[in-house]
Every structure is written in structure tokens, then in C-alpha cells.
Design a protein around this motif. Structure first.
Motif, mmCIF file in Angstrom:
data_model
loop_
_atom_site.group_PDB
_atom_site.id
_atom_site.type_symbol
_atom_site.label_atom_id
_atom_site.label_comp_id
_atom_site.label_asym_id
_atom_site.label_seq_id
_atom_site.Cartn_x
_atom_site.Cartn_y
_atom_site.Cartn_z
ATOM 1 N N GLU A 192 0.819 -1.209 0.000
ATOM 2 C CA GLU A 192 0.000 0.000 0.000
ATOM 3 C C GLU A 192 0.855 1.263 0.000
ATOM 4 N N GLN A 193 1.941 1.265 0.774
ATOM 5 C CA GLN A 193 2.748 2.473 0.925
ATOM 6 C C GLN A 193 3.842 2.602 -0.128
ATOM 7 N N TRP A 194 4.356 1.466 -0.616
ATOM 8 C CA TRP A 194 5.540 1.501 -1.474
ATOM 9 C C TRP A 194 5.315 0.921 -2.865
ATOM 10 N N GLY A 195 4.145 0.335 -3.092
ATOM 11 C CA GLY A 195 3.891 -0.278 -4.397
ATOM 12 C C GLY A 195 3.958 0.725 -5.536
ATOM 13 N N ALA A 196 3.344 1.880 -5.356
ATOM 14 C CA ALA A 196 3.349 2.892 -6.408
ATOM 15 C C ALA A 196 4.759 3.437 -6.637
ATOM 16 N N ILE A 197 5.515 3.607 -5.559
ATOM 17 C CA ILE A 197 6.890 4.111 -5.691
ATOM 18 C C ILE A 197 7.758 3.102 -6.443
ATOM 19 N N HIS A 198 7.554 1.825 -6.156
ATOM 20 C CA HIS A 198 8.308 0.770 -6.855
ATOM 21 C C HIS A 198 8.038 0.826 -8.363
ATOM 22 N N PRO A 257 8.303 2.689 8.357
ATOM 23 C CA PRO A 257 9.680 3.032 8.725
ATOM 24 C C PRO A 257 10.678 1.916 8.428
ATOM 25 N N LEU A 258 10.258 0.659 8.601
ATOM 26 C CA LEU A 258 11.180 -0.455 8.367
ATOM 27 C C LEU A 258 11.562 -0.549 6.894
ATOM 28 N N VAL A 259 10.550 -0.530 6.029
ATOM 29 C CA VAL A 259 10.822 -0.629 4.594
ATOM 30 C C VAL A 259 11.584 0.595 4.110
ATOM 31 N N GLY A 260 11.208 1.769 4.606
ATOM 32 C CA GLY A 260 11.900 2.990 4.187
ATOM 33 C C GLY A 260 13.367 2.983 4.565
ATOM 34 N N THR A 261 13.671 2.547 5.782
ATOM 35 C CA THR A 261 15.067 2.503 6.228
ATOM 36 C C THR A 261 15.887 1.523 5.397
ATOM 37 N N LEU A 262 15.331 0.329 5.184
ATOM 38 C CA LEU A 262 16.059 -0.682 4.406
ATOM 39 C C LEU A 262 16.188 -0.279 2.939
ATOM 40 N N ALA A 263 15.129 0.345 2.400
ATOM 41 C CA ALA A 263 15.172 0.739 0.990
ATOM 42 C C ALA A 263 16.261 1.777 0.739
ATOM 43 N N GLY A 264 16.518 2.646 1.728
ATOM 44 C CA GLY A 264 17.570 3.637 1.573
ATOM 45 C C GLY A 264 18.952 3.013 1.467
ATOM 46 N N ARG A 265 19.100 1.799 1.979
ATOM 47 C CA ARG A 265 20.403 1.134 1.961
ATOM 48 C C ARG A 265 20.509 0.063 0.876
ATOM 49 N N LEU A 266 19.420 -0.660 0.657
ATOM 50 C CA LEU A 266 19.478 -1.819 -0.239
ATOM 51 C C LEU A 266 18.757 -1.603 -1.561
ATOM 52 N N GLY A 267 17.899 -0.611 -1.647
ATOM 53 C CA GLY A 267 17.060 -0.426 -2.827
ATOM 54 C C GLY A 267 15.692 -1.033 -2.590
ATOM 55 N N LEU A 268 14.658 -0.378 -3.113
ATOM 56 C CA LEU A 268 13.292 -0.797 -2.848
ATOM 57 C C LEU A 268 12.987 -2.177 -3.416
#
Length: 455
Positions: A224-230, A347-358
Motif C-alpha cells: 500500500e505504501q511503497w507499491g506505487a513508488i516501486h 519506517p522499516l521498509v523505508g530505512t532498508l530501501a535507503g540502503r538496499l534499494g526498494l
């Protein structure tokens, strides 16, 4: 038992109006931000009021529901309508934040009250309701988002839209009024004593079941939060196609629950959770691969269909596992623990995405499907007999019908068969079994079917 209003419509209506608000909320936020002249920091702090109020409200709603019973759902839905009106009338940052506190508290309370009421109704009627009721929310969200966007495009103000939603929520509160009591039988003192001794074991089982729900909601909120961004960042999709990512997931969620409602009784609950986790993980893995826009959208849809019946199945099993006295609190605990997964996803997905990629993080989240598959065994931890949290067999208790298969609950009110320890005779009348012919009782030593069983 008195049968008033309510019915299935009284459950579906609040679930729908709740979905209408949250489905349209994302489209309303930019307009409300401009009207209230909020910067990003002020908006973020104001929005944080929702989870801050929701969590304690969810924990408190269980004990409240135990006292108020069927009145709980219409009351908290009415509070949600008032909160929606308060947001519409907010004229400053502070009144906006205060209104969101009401929204958060009422929203958390609705989630628990709706689940507790659905579980109580299932216990009363034997009808399978969770998938039917919970299919309404994602469907309403899918329809509300573009409808609110269109209304704003045509010139409607955010405040007018919120007032219209508040009216619909208030109407759903009226439809939720139900004269039927929750407890399908009187509390059993002996069962309560045994339940007290097994409280620790029951608590552990509920926490494990809630954790499985939390994993599912973490997967859900990630889409819901990151699907569109992906879709936009990793595939270069336009704004409309990108917005379709969460939309097809929610549509799959609604369709999967309707399918589970239609054919779910043919599959045992553990299999539903196991297959749901496998399909959900497979769908997210397909979306994370980002081979094409079409395959990514298909992956989101598959994840929605797969994960759809998992949380309703966990809640339904919880509702059957405990007696009527403890059911609201058990549902409250499982719902609150599950909600922790929903809150932790951004917050969990956002933090990891900043380091590993979405894309990589979506692949990691897809592995949560394996955890859901493994967690399907958590249903075995729940007591089998919903009349006794300790799961202890009662003496001379016949096998109960399998509510999972949709068999109506026993409404005959025979205290002898329901395990009521009280004698059937009145004052001054000798204690006797509630049977007209003692020799026909299956535990009588001379019963024709008895094979050497002595009393």
C-alpha cells in the motif's frame, strides 16, 4: 434470544464506511495541507496522532466490548463519524491534530469492535462471516480513492467531502445497532476456573496468532505504501499506472476474501493460511522482480488474493477458541498485535530501501510469506472447544458441531448438553439428568450401546 436489527448489513456497513474514509484520505491530505498551511514536518506530526491514539484504543476496546456487547460497534462508529466532522471543521494545526486523535482512537476501536462483533455473531449463528465482512473494506478503499480524486478535480472542497463521508459513517452506525446479545450461553463457572489455570497458555497462543497476523499486515502495508513508488522508480511507470499498484492489490484482497467466503468452507483453516502465505510471498516476489509493468501488477494482484483470507481466518479461529466472556479481549489482543506489523512497515521498509534499494526490500518482504506458511501451525495452539479456554474436555460432553464447516451452533438451550453444572431440577426436586429415560442416557451402565463401561 431477542433478534433486533443489525444482521450482516450491520457488520458490512461500518466496514464499508471505514474503508471509504481511509480510501479517500490519501487523496484529501494534499488539499488539507494547503488549506491549513502546514509544512511537511507539521503534517507528519499531525498524522502521527492517528497511530498514537489507535493502539491504546484497541487495547481498551476489548474490556469495553465485554461490558457493552453489541452496543460497542455502533458507539465507536458514531465516534468515528464525529471525528470525521471534526477534521472537516479543523481550522488550525492544533485542532487538526486533535481531530486526528479522535480519528485514530475511533478507528482502532472500530477495528476491534468489528472483529469482536463478527466473532460473536459467528458463535451465535454458526455462519462464516469474517471474509464477507472484511472484503468490504478494501473494496470500499479501491472505489473511494478515485471517487474522491474526481470530486476534488470537479471542484468539491475537502471539507464538503469529509462531511459527506461523515454522514455515511453515521448511517452505518445506525445500521450497526443490533438487539441480539453476544453470549450464546451462560458463563460456566467450572470452565472459567479451568480457563484461569490455563491463562498463560492461552495468552501465548494468542500472541503467536497475532504475530502471524502482524507479518501479513506488514506485507500488506508494504504494498500500500511503497507499491506505487516501486512502479514509478524501478519501472518508470507514469502516475496513473503507478497508482494502480496498490489498487490492484486491494482489489485482489477483496476478491480473495469473497472467494474464501464462497468456497472457503471446503478447506481447513490451516490450509487456508498456508496457501495464502505461499501465494502472498510468490506474488510479492514476482512484483519485486520488476520484469515488466504487467508482471509487477500481476504480482501485486496475486499477493492480494493469496493473503486475503489469512487474517480473517486467524480472527475467526480466535473467536471460536475462547468462551463468550473472554472473546472480546482475545480478539482485541490478536488485533492489536497484528496492527503492530501494519505500523512497522513504513519506517522499516523505508530505512532498508535507503540502503538496499526498494526492489531488494520487496524481495525480502516476500520471504515473509515463508513465515506465514510456518505460522499456519499456530492455529493448533488455540483451544479446540470455544466454551473452555483451557481446552479441557468436559465430562459427558458430546462432540460439538464443526463451526468451521458452517454448521449452525446448538441453540436448543439444553443445559445438560451445554455442560451447565447446575442440576435440572428446581428447589426441593432431586438432582437428575435432563433426560426422560435414564436408561437411554449414553453413560448409563445398562445403555444398549455401552460396552463394559462402568460408572
Amino acid at each position: 434470544m431477542r433478534h433486533g436489527g443489525g444482521g450482516v448489513l450491520g457488520l458490512v456497513a461500518p466496514a464499508t464506511s471505514w474503508g471509504l474514509f481511509w480510501g479517500g484520505w490519501a487523496a484529501l491530505i494534499p488539499t488539507l495541507k494547503d488549506e491549513l498551511a502546514l509544512d511537511d514536518r507539521q503534517l507528519g506530526l499531525a498524522l502521527f496522532a492517528v497511530p498514537v491514539a489507535a493502539v491504546p484504543a484497541m487495547l481498551l476496546t476489548g474490556p469495553v466490548a465485554r461490558r457493552l456487547g453489541p452496543r460497542t460497534l455502533p458507539l465507536v462508529t458514531a465516534a468515528f463519524a464525529l471525528g470525521t466532522l471534526a477534521v472537516a471543521g479543523a481550522g488550525s494545526r492544533w485542532t487538526f491534530s486533535a481531530a486526528l486523535l479522535v480519528i485514530g482512537a475511533a478507528s482502532g476501536a472500530i477495528e476491534v469492535a468489528l472483529n469482536a462483533t463478527t466473532a460473536a455473531r459467528e458463535a451465535l449463528t454458526g455462519e462464516r462471516l469474517f471474509n464477507k465482512v472484511q472484503a468490504a473494506t478494501p473494496l470500499a478503499m479501491v472505489l473511494a480513492a478515485p471517487a474522491v480524486g474526481l470530486a476534488l478535480h470537479l471542484g468539491a472542497s475537502a471539507r464538503a467531502i469529509l462531511v459527506a463521508i461523515a454522514v455515511l459513517v453515521a448511517l452505518s452506525a445506525v445500521l450497526a445497532i443490533d438487539g441480539r446479545r453476544w453470549q450464546e450461553q451462560e458463563p460456566d463457572p467450572a470452565g472459567t476456573t479451568r480457563a484461569g489455570r490455563a491463562h498463560g497458555r492461552l495468552l501465548t497462543a494468542l500472541l503467536v496468532v497475532g504475530t502471524v497476523g502482524a507479518i501479513v499486515l506488514l506485507m500488506e502495508n508494504t504494498v500500500e505504501q511503497w507499491g506505487a513508488i516501486h512502479l514509478a522508480d524501478d519501472l518508470g511507470a507514469g502516475s496513473f499506472v503507478a497508482a494502480c499498484g496498490p489498487a490492484v492489490y486491494m482489489a485482489g484482497l477483496s476478491a480473495g476474501r469473497m472467494l474464501a467466503q464462497w468456497r472457503g468452507e471446503r478447506v481447513d483453516e490451516r490450509t487456508l493460511v498456508l496457501v495464502g502465505g505461499a501465494l502472498g510471498g510468490l506474488g510479492l516476489a514476482l512484483a519485486a522482480a520488476a520484469w515488466s509493468t504487467a508482471s509487477t501488477l500481476a504480482g501485486f494482484a496475486l499477493a492480494g488474493v493469496g493473503l486475503a483470507p489469512v487474517v480473517p481466518t486467524l480472527l475467526a479461529a480466535t473467536g471460536r477458541a475462547v468462551g463468550p466472556e473472554r472473546r472480546p479481549q482475545a480478539i482485541s489482543l490478536v488485533t492489536t498485535v497484528s496492527y503492530a506489523g501494519f505500523l512497522s512497515a513504513p519506517p522499516l521498509v523505508g530505512t532498508l530501501a535507503g540502503r538496499l534499494g526498494l526492489g531488494t526490500v520487496l524481495g525480502i518482504v516476500a520471504l515473509c510469506g515463508v513465515m506465514v506458511v510456518a505460522g499456519s501451525g499456530s492455529l493448533r495452539l488455540l483451544p479446540v472447544d470455544h466454551t473452555d479456554e483451557a481446552g479441557a474436555d468436559r465430562p459427558n460432553q458430546p462432540d460439538r458441531p464443526n463451526h468451521e464447516a458452517g454448521t449452525p451452533s446448538d441453540k436448543r438451550g439444553d443445559r445438560g448438553e451445554r455442560g451447565d453444572p447446575r442440576p435440572s431440577g428446581g428447589p426441593g426436586e432431586p438432582t437428575r439428568p435432563n433426560h426422560t429415560n435414564h436408561r437411554n442416557h449414553p453413560n448409563h451402565p445398562n445403555h444398549p450401546n455401552e460396552k463394559g463401561v462402568s460408572r
